[in-house]
Scaffold this active site. Sequence first.
Site, PDB file in Angstrom:
ATOM      1  N   GLU A   1     -12.383   3.421  11.832  1.00 52.76           N
ATOM      2  CA  GLU A   1     -11.396   3.695  12.891  1.00 52.76           C
ATOM      3  C   GLU A   1     -10.817   5.114  12.788  1.00 52.76           C
ATOM      4  OE1 GLU A   1      -7.866   1.247  12.808  1.00 52.76           O
ATOM      5  OE2 GLU A   1      -7.715   1.314  10.641  1.00 52.76           O
TER       6      GLU A   1
ATOM      7  N   GLY B   1       0.815  -1.208   0.000  1.00 49.73           N
ATOM      8  CA  GLY B   1       0.000   0.000   0.000  1.00 49.73           C
ATOM      9  C   GLY B   1       0.848   1.257   0.000  1.00 49.73           C
TER      10      GLY B   1
ATOM     11  N   ARG C   1      -8.275  -8.700   8.318  1.00 51.60           N
ATOM     12  CA  ARG C   1      -7.060  -8.833   7.503  1.00 51.60           C
ATOM     13  C   ARG C   1      -6.799 -10.274   7.066  1.00 51.60           C
ATOM     14  NH1 ARG C   1      -3.182  -4.786   9.431  1.00 51.60           N
ATOM     15  NH2 ARG C   1      -1.566  -6.350   9.432  1.00 51.60           N
TER      16      ARG C   1
ATOM     17  N   HIS D   1      -8.362  -7.174  13.520  1.00 52.29           N
ATOM     18  CA  HIS D   1      -7.539  -7.903  12.537  1.00 52.29           C
ATOM     19  C   HIS D   1      -8.231  -9.101  11.898  1.00 52.29           C
ATOM     20  CE1 HIS D   1      -4.458  -5.329  14.238  1.00 52.29           C
ATOM     21  NE2 HIS D   1      -3.746  -5.591  13.164  1.00 52.29           N
TER      22      HIS D   1
ATOM     23  N   ASP E   1      -7.476  -1.418   2.900  1.00 57.98           N
ATOM     24  CA  ASP E   1      -8.050  -0.079   3.085  1.00 57.98           C
ATOM     25  C   ASP E   1      -8.664   0.511   1.809  1.00 57.98           C
ATOM     26  OD1 ASP E   1      -7.056  -0.345   5.631  1.00 57.98           O
ATOM     27  OD2 ASP E   1      -5.286   0.893   5.277  1.00 57.98           O
TER      28      ASP E   1
END
Length: 330
Positions: free
Chosen positions: A229, A107, A263, A260, A134
């Site tokens: 968040e 990223g 993820r 998480h 994201d």
Amino acid sequence: MANKEIKRIAVFTSGGDAPGMNAAIRATVRNAINNDLHVYGIMRGYEGMINGDIRRLETKDVGNIIHRGGTVLKTARSMRFMTPEGRKQAYENLMFNDIDALVAIGGNGTFTGASVFMQEYPDIPILGVPGTIDNDLFGTDFSIGFDTAVNTAVQAVDKIRDTADSHNRLFFVEVMGRDSGYIALHTAIAGGAGGVLLPEEESSLDDLVKLLKRSAKRAKLFSIVIVAEGNHMGTVYDIARHVEEKIDIYDDIKVSVIGHLQRGGSPSSFDRVLASVLGFTAVDALLEGKSGCMIGIKNNNAHYTPFKDAINNSKTFNKSLLRMAHILAQ
Ligand code: F6P
């Protein structure tokens, strides 16, 4: 600089892992081998580049990984690569292994590192593949891992809805995304949320309370609010406490942080296809002489964005999607 012939490429993953990274590694390796290149995997991103942890990869090494979350090359957020000494060491290790070009999967931080590295060492072309849950990278409609993360969050919201409904409770569910609200917005729409708080929008607690009171008038005695968040109003716990002081509709107010979980897990078919296309095309692009850019997907077509643009521009929100999410939340 004249294009040099590429014979040996190395691939690495860096920053936060994202489901689908393995599919991108697999596609990069197999397309490179199909083009008679030698392929290497760098372990733990820039850390492995600095440590010289660079391994030859063959077709069989990337078998049986397309369905696995995480990254078989492992990943890291490297502090040492932020220093000129770290980057020099990394360059020397690439030279030692005769690496001609790099495919960087990651990223914002990954491409920031790649951009600085290319300014100092322009003789190693780098192609970036967007891998982050994201979905905050300018220059691509989707990044690898976003779809899976949203699906995970929506599954969680569906489960929370059962218990929220049974107990007449209000739930604040925090999702990831760092400074971006993409995961939150998509989770709110797909999860039928009663509200959503995003970093991209100035909203107030009063607006939220008004919205919840309006919903309660039609006898909706439970609700779920998705909180990104990176929102402007504080932590999800602060938000829940402030709302509790202003509202007396629900039997209780609870907070759930998915964290998480978003993820990990097996990538969705969308992420597997996206990752395969991007990893595959990254090799073609390097062989065509492209460098210093991220390959993304825009309107279903490959789209190249220079690293500096991918990292310095913010990806704008689809305003009509946002408006729709607010209307549907009522
Ligand atoms: O960039 C991916 C991401 O999961 C963000 O959504 C989140 O803010 C961050 O990484 C968490 O990072 P770490 O796993 O290092 O705590």
